[in-house]
Design an enzyme around this catalytic site. Structure first.
Site, PDB file in Angstrom:
ATOM      1  N   ASP A 226      -4.822  -7.416   5.085  1.00 27.19           N
ATOM      2  CA  ASP A 226      -6.123  -6.824   4.781  1.00 27.19           C
ATOM      3  C   ASP A 226      -7.091  -7.886   4.269  1.00 27.19           C
ATOM      4  O   ASP A 226      -8.241  -7.989   4.725  1.00 27.19           O
ATOM      5  CB  ASP A 226      -5.922  -5.723   3.734  1.00 27.19           C
ATOM      6  CG  ASP A 226      -7.138  -4.832   3.579  1.00 27.19           C
ATOM      7  OD1 ASP A 226      -8.123  -5.004   4.310  1.00 27.19           O
ATOM      8  OD2 ASP A 226      -7.101  -3.943   2.708  1.00 27.19           O
TER       9      ASP A 226
ATOM     10  N   TYR B  80       0.812  -1.217   0.000  1.00 24.75           N
ATOM     11  CA  TYR B  80       0.000   0.000   0.000  1.00 24.75           C
ATOM     12  C   TYR B  80       0.845   1.266   0.000  1.00 24.75           C
ATOM     13  O   TYR B  80       0.325   2.361   0.201  1.00 24.75           O
ATOM     14  CB  TYR B  80      -0.929   0.013   1.211  1.00 24.75           C
ATOM     15  CG  TYR B  80      -2.060  -1.012   1.134  1.00 24.75           C
ATOM     16  CD1 TYR B  80      -2.141  -1.923   0.095  1.00 24.75           C
ATOM     17  CD2 TYR B  80      -3.038  -1.059   2.115  1.00 24.75           C
ATOM     18  CE1 TYR B  80      -3.150  -2.852   0.026  1.00 24.75           C
ATOM     19  CE2 TYR B  80      -4.067  -1.994   2.054  1.00 24.75           C
ATOM     20  CZ  TYR B  80      -4.124  -2.885   1.011  1.00 24.75           C
ATOM     21  OH  TYR B  80      -5.128  -3.813   0.940  1.00 24.75           O
TER      22      TYR B  80
ATOM     23  N   LYS C 278       4.226 -14.464   0.131  1.00 22.40           N
ATOM     24  CA  LYS C 278       4.151 -15.078  -1.196  1.00 22.40           C
ATOM     25  C   LYS C 278       5.573 -15.119  -1.737  1.00 22.40           C
ATOM     26  O   LYS C 278       5.871 -14.671  -2.852  1.00 22.40           O
ATOM     27  CB  LYS C 278       3.215 -14.271  -2.109  1.00 22.40           C
ATOM     28  CG  LYS C 278       2.886 -14.958  -3.433  1.00 22.40           C
ATOM     29  CD  LYS C 278       2.201 -16.298  -3.276  1.00 22.40           C
ATOM     30  CE  LYS C 278       1.850 -16.884  -4.646  1.00 22.40           C
ATOM     31  NZ  LYS C 278       1.386 -18.286  -4.537  1.00 22.40           N
TER      32      LYS C 278
ATOM     33  N   ASP D 120      -1.922 -17.962  -0.494  1.00 18.98           N
ATOM     34  CA  ASP D 120      -2.995 -18.748  -1.082  1.00 18.98           C
ATOM     35  C   ASP D 120      -3.329 -19.945  -0.193  1.00 18.98           C
ATOM     36  O   ASP D 120      -4.512 -20.268   0.023  1.00 18.98           O
ATOM     37  CB  ASP D 120      -2.646 -19.188  -2.512  1.00 18.98           C
ATOM     38  CG  ASP D 120      -1.203 -19.594  -2.685  1.00 18.98           C
ATOM     39  OD1 ASP D 120      -0.424 -19.534  -1.714  1.00 18.98           O
ATOM     40  OD2 ASP D 120      -0.821 -19.978  -3.814  1.00 18.98           O
TER      41      ASP D 120
ATOM     42  N   ASP E 241     -10.557 -10.089   6.481  1.00 20.37           N
ATOM     43  CA  ASP E 241     -11.955 -10.203   6.053  1.00 20.37           C
ATOM     44  C   ASP E 241     -12.420 -11.657   6.100  1.00 20.37           C
ATOM     45  O   ASP E 241     -13.558 -11.946   6.484  1.00 20.37           O
ATOM     46  CB  ASP E 241     -12.137  -9.639   4.645  1.00 20.37           C
ATOM     47  CG  ASP E 241     -12.359  -8.132   4.644  1.00 20.37           C
ATOM     48  OD1 ASP E 241     -12.132  -7.513   5.700  1.00 20.37           O
ATOM     49  OD2 ASP E 241     -12.738  -7.578   3.600  1.00 20.37           O
TER      50      ASP E 241
END
Length: 353
Positions: A243, A136, A186, A219, A247
């Site tokens: 982030d 970000y 990742k 993943d 969720d």
């Protein structure tokens, strides 16, 4: 002790949940023997539509002296999300060096998870998300706009200071919880930034030999948040991955309306900010049915950060007791028909017992 708290109700249901929760926060403070005063800043998308900016140029200067900040929500269906995010939330996080985002995911007694076979207490983990840089970072740009060779460049930024800070915070938290840290990367595809992250996790992990370390690619972590959420304790991740995963964590524990969040400046040089994760929910604005519990739990985290543990516990316990009570009022997202004000009135009764 008296505190000064800035409130930014923001957009959508933000003003509804903030206005509903503040009297409850006052009750908890009174019972714990301290006071606070609030100043309201009506910054957000409506201001952007009228004046072209989510907050004034001196917004950070006006907030800097407060002990803490309570944010309601950011987002508007008629304003692009990158405008609302970069106009208010991200400038506060970065400008006040709120490098630690802490987001607990708890399946409370009485709340049904969409995952089969899980009951209250079975899922209880916390995500520590790096909050000021990473994916970000505002580094990059657009070139050749309007032509076939239009190009966009967006660069992630990972500094040792910020990465060490969030990783160490996660390890510290694990020593107070179940003793396990799961680091999310990742690094198979991002061989510079994510391998750098892996190296720092390994370095800091050596200082905490009692903490078990698990490493997952994002993943695989996304799958495992669904197929084995009970095995997570403390999760640490970069800005983007944290982030997204939070969720998932919020929904597997029952509702976005139960998910609180803290944006922490660990040095205390600037105010920290607390907010529900659920967003502005434009589809239910003005109906009086917004779930206030994520805001109440965020208030609990706010009081805890200020060192007012009794008030923090009182708010958290009141929510815990309410959702475990089958006769208690519930908003529609939790399968009930109650209004926001009914839920808060019930919580106030529980605090007064």
């Amino acid at each position: 002790m008296a505190y000064e708290i800035a409130t930014i109700p923001g957009d959508g249901i933000g003003p509804e949940v903030v206005d509903a929760a503040l009297p409850l926060f006052e009750d908890a403070a009174d019972a714990a023997g301290f006071t606070f005063e609030t100043d309201r800043f009506d910054w957000g998308s409506e201001r952007y539509v009228e004046e072209g900016a989510m907050m004034p140029d001196d917004g950070l200067d006006r907030l800097e002296s407060y002990d803490s900040i309570l944010l309601g929500a950011v987002g508007h269906p008629e304003v692009p999300d990158h405008v609302t995010l970069h106009g208010l939330l991200l400038p506060i996080r970065k400008g006040f060096d709120q490098g630690i985002c802490k987001r607990p995911s708890v399946l409370f007694d009485g709340i049904e998870s969409p995952l089969r076979g899980y009951e209250g207490g079975d899922i209880n983990f916390v995500v520590y998300r790096e909050n000021t840089e990473g994916e970000y970072a505002d580094v990059g740009g657009r070139e050749h706009l309007g032509f076939d060779n239009d190009v966009a460049v967006q660069s992630g930024v990972f500094t040792r200071d910020a990465t060490e800070r969030i990783v160490r915070a996660a390890f510290d938290a694990a020593t107070e919880r179940e003793g396990k840290v799961t680091s999310i990367t990742k690094s198979n595809a991002q061989a510079h930034s994510m391998v750098f992250w892996d190296d720092i996790v390994e370095e800091i992990g050596e200082e905490y030999p009692e903490v078990e370390v698990e490493r997952l690619l994002v993943d695989a972590a996304s799958m495992d948040f669904i197929r084995r959420p009970e095995e997570f304790d403390v999760v640490v991740a970069s800005n983007l991955f944290g982030d997204i995963l939070t969720d998932i964590g919020a929904i597997v524990t029952g509702s976005m309306g139960l998910a609180p969040s803290a944006n922490i400046n660990p040095d205390g040089e600037y105010p920290s900010m607390f907010e529900p994760v659920h967003g502005s929910a434009p589809d239910i604005v003005g109906q009086g049915v917004a779930n206030p519990l994520a805001t109440v739990l965020s208030g609990s985290m706010l009081f805890e950060h200020l060192g007012e543990q009794a008030a923090a516990d009182a708010l958290w316990d009141a929510v815990t007791e309410q959702v475990a009570d089958p006769d208690a009022p519930r908003t529609p997202d939790l399968g009930g028909e109650a209004a926001t004000e009914d839920v808060v009135a019930d919580l106030r009764d529980r605090l007064s017992v």
